[in-house]
Design a protein around this motif. Structure first.
Motif, PDB file in Angstrom:
ATOM      1  N   MET A   1      34.094  43.193  39.579  1.00  0.00           N
ATOM      2  CA  MET A   1      35.253  42.330  39.596  1.00  0.00           C
ATOM      3  C   MET A   1      35.461  41.662  38.241  1.00  0.00           C
ATOM      4  SD  MET A   1      36.304  39.359  42.170  1.00  0.00           S
ATOM      5  CE  MET A   1      37.813  39.846  42.910  1.00  0.00           C
ATOM      6  N   VAL A   2      34.389  41.349  37.562  1.00  0.00           N
ATOM      7  CA  VAL A   2      34.493  40.691  36.267  1.00  0.00           C
ATOM      8  C   VAL A   2      35.179  41.614  35.265  1.00  0.00           C
ATOM      9  CG1 VAL A   2      33.179  39.724  34.357  1.00  0.00           C
ATOM     10  CG2 VAL A   2      32.499  39.233  36.703  1.00  0.00           C
ATOM     11  N   LEU A   3      34.844  42.907  35.280  1.00  0.00           N
ATOM     12  CA  LEU A   3      35.448  43.848  34.344  1.00  0.00           C
ATOM     13  C   LEU A   3      36.944  43.972  34.584  1.00  0.00           C
ATOM     14  CD1 LEU A   3      35.272  45.944  32.096  1.00  0.00           C
ATOM     15  CD2 LEU A   3      34.759  47.648  33.860  1.00  0.00           C
ATOM     16  N   SER A   4      37.357  44.118  35.822  1.00  0.00           N
ATOM     17  CA  SER A   4      38.787  44.272  36.098  1.00  0.00           C
ATOM     18  C   SER A   4      39.549  43.005  35.717  1.00  0.00           C
ATOM     19  CB  SER A   4      39.029  44.629  37.569  1.00  0.00           C
ATOM     20  OG  SER A   4      38.492  43.646  38.424  1.00  0.00           O
ATOM     21  N   ARG A   5      38.989  41.853  36.005  1.00  0.00           N
ATOM     22  CA  ARG A   5      39.622  40.586  35.631  1.00  0.00           C
ATOM     23  C   ARG A   5      39.733  40.467  34.107  1.00  0.00           C
ATOM     24  NH1 ARG A   5      36.478  35.765  37.788  1.00  0.00           N
ATOM     25  NH2 ARG A   5      36.490  37.188  39.528  1.00  0.00           N
ATOM     26  N   ALA A   6      38.673  40.849  33.415  1.00  0.00           N
ATOM     27  CA  ALA A   6      38.681  40.787  31.954  1.00  0.00           C
ATOM     28  C   ALA A   6      39.712  41.747  31.372  1.00  0.00           C
ATOM     29  CB  ALA A   6      37.294  41.097  31.413  1.00  0.00           C
ATOM     30  N   LEU A   7      39.808  42.947  31.928  1.00  0.00           N
ATOM     31  CA  LEU A   7      40.774  43.917  31.425  1.00  0.00           C
ATOM     32  C   LEU A   7      42.212  43.454  31.636  1.00  0.00           C
ATOM     33  CD1 LEU A   7      39.140  47.324  32.391  1.00  0.00           C
ATOM     34  CD2 LEU A   7      39.664  46.500  30.092  1.00  0.00           C
ATOM     35  N   VAL A   8      42.484  42.818  32.758  1.00  0.00           N
ATOM     36  CA  VAL A   8      43.817  42.269  32.990  1.00  0.00           C
ATOM     37  C   VAL A   8      44.112  41.186  31.954  1.00  0.00           C
ATOM     38  CG1 VAL A   8      45.293  40.979  34.593  1.00  0.00           C
ATOM     39  CG2 VAL A   8      43.855  42.834  35.445  1.00  0.00           C
ATOM     40  N   ALA A  97      56.870  41.009  31.790  1.00  0.00           N
ATOM     41  CA  ALA A  97      56.228  39.690  31.870  1.00  0.00           C
ATOM     42  C   ALA A  97      55.792  39.306  33.286  1.00  0.00           C
ATOM     43  CB  ALA A  97      57.138  38.624  31.267  1.00  0.00           C
ATOM     44  N   PRO A  98      56.643  39.467  34.300  1.00  0.00           N
ATOM     45  CA  PRO A  98      56.187  39.102  35.655  1.00  0.00           C
ATOM     46  C   PRO A  98      55.004  39.931  36.135  1.00  0.00           C
ATOM     47  CG  PRO A  98      58.578  39.375  35.608  1.00  0.00           C
ATOM     48  CD  PRO A  98      58.058  39.849  34.287  1.00  0.00           C
ATOM     49  N   CYS A  99      54.926  41.172  35.689  1.00  0.00           N
ATOM     50  CA  CYS A  99      53.802  42.030  36.084  1.00  0.00           C
ATOM     51  C   CYS A  99      52.487  41.485  35.550  1.00  0.00           C
ATOM     52  CB  CYS A  99      54.025  43.459  35.576  1.00  0.00           C
ATOM     53  SG  CYS A  99      55.547  44.219  36.152  1.00  0.00           S
ATOM     54  N   TYR A 100      52.495  41.072  34.284  1.00  0.00           N
ATOM     55  CA  TYR A 100      51.270  40.528  33.685  1.00  0.00           C
ATOM     56  C   TYR A 100      50.931  39.173  34.291  1.00  0.00           C
ATOM     57  CZ  TYR A 100      51.345  44.343  30.400  1.00  0.00           C
ATOM     58  OH  TYR A 100      51.314  45.598  29.846  1.00  0.00           O
ATOM     59  N   ALA A 101      51.936  38.347  34.535  1.00  0.00           N
ATOM     60  CA  ALA A 101      51.685  37.033  35.136  1.00  0.00           C
ATOM     61  C   ALA A 101      51.080  37.202  36.533  1.00  0.00           C
ATOM     62  CB  ALA A 101      52.982  36.220  35.202  1.00  0.00           C
ATOM     63  N   LEU A 106      46.517  37.374  40.443  1.00  0.00           N
ATOM     64  CA  LEU A 106      45.836  38.132  41.493  1.00  0.00           C
ATOM     65  C   LEU A 106      44.446  38.614  41.075  1.00  0.00           C
ATOM     66  CD1 LEU A 106      48.884  40.158  42.801  1.00  0.00           C
ATOM     67  CD2 LEU A 106      47.732  38.234  43.928  1.00  0.00           C
ATOM     68  N   ALA A 107      44.235  38.841  39.790  1.00  0.00           N
ATOM     69  CA  ALA A 107      42.904  39.265  39.336  1.00  0.00           C
ATOM     70  C   ALA A 107      41.915  38.108  39.399  1.00  0.00           C
ATOM     71  CB  ALA A 107      42.984  39.808  37.910  1.00  0.00           C
ATOM     72  N   GLY A 108      42.411  36.904  39.342  1.00  0.00           N
ATOM     73  CA  GLY A 108      41.550  35.730  39.404  1.00  0.00           C
ATOM     74  C   GLY A 108      41.067  35.390  40.798  1.00  0.00           C
ATOM     75  N   ARG A 109      41.581  36.050  41.795  1.00  0.00           N
ATOM     76  CA  ARG A 109      41.195  35.751  43.190  1.00  0.00           C
ATOM     77  C   ARG A 109      39.926  36.446  43.583  1.00  0.00           C
ATOM     78  NH1 ARG A 109      46.624  35.418  46.766  1.00  0.00           N
ATOM     79  NH2 ARG A 109      47.536  33.750  45.597  1.00  0.00           N
TER      80      ARG A 109
END
Length: 109
Positions: A1-8, A97-101, A106-109
């Motif tokens: 999960m940390v890797l996916s969150r970091a990549l986002v 922009a909305p996609c990244y936001a 969602l990656a932080g959940r």
């Protein structure tokens, strides 16, 4: 999960940096006529890290993957349409922009 969150986060960071540079050039705050490759390089980094973040999130079945997937369309349009006219280029860039936001939230959940 940390890797996916970091990549986002990295993908969103490259996107923000590229938009910031684009705005700076459009407002004539920065002149990149001698090194346009920086903007192109940031685009490549944005697209590449977005794809990596998408697949990392999809592998973990994170909803961030669903949020990032639509960013592919504006990234494609930026390449396909080019920089002129500037209004269309700006619109294409801001569509992501909305996609990244949403991806960041969602990656932080």
């Amino acid at each position: 999960m940390v890797l996916s969150r970091a990549l986002v986060g990295v993908a969103a960071g490259f996107y923000a940096a590229n938009c910031s540079l684009g705005i700076s050039v459009a407002k004539h705050w920065v002149d990149t006529s001698n090194f346009r490759w920086v903007h192109h390089g940031l685009y490549i980094l944005t697209a590449t890290t977005t794809v990596a973040a998408f697949f990392a999130c999809a592998a973990r079945r994170s909803p961030a993957a669903i949020a990032l997937a639509p960013a592919a369309a504006p990234l494609f349009l930026l390449q396909h349409h080019g920089a002129r006219p500037l209004r269309r280029h700006t619109r294409d860039a801001l569509l992501a922009a909305p996609c990244y936001a949403a991806g960041l939230v969602l990656a932080g959940r």
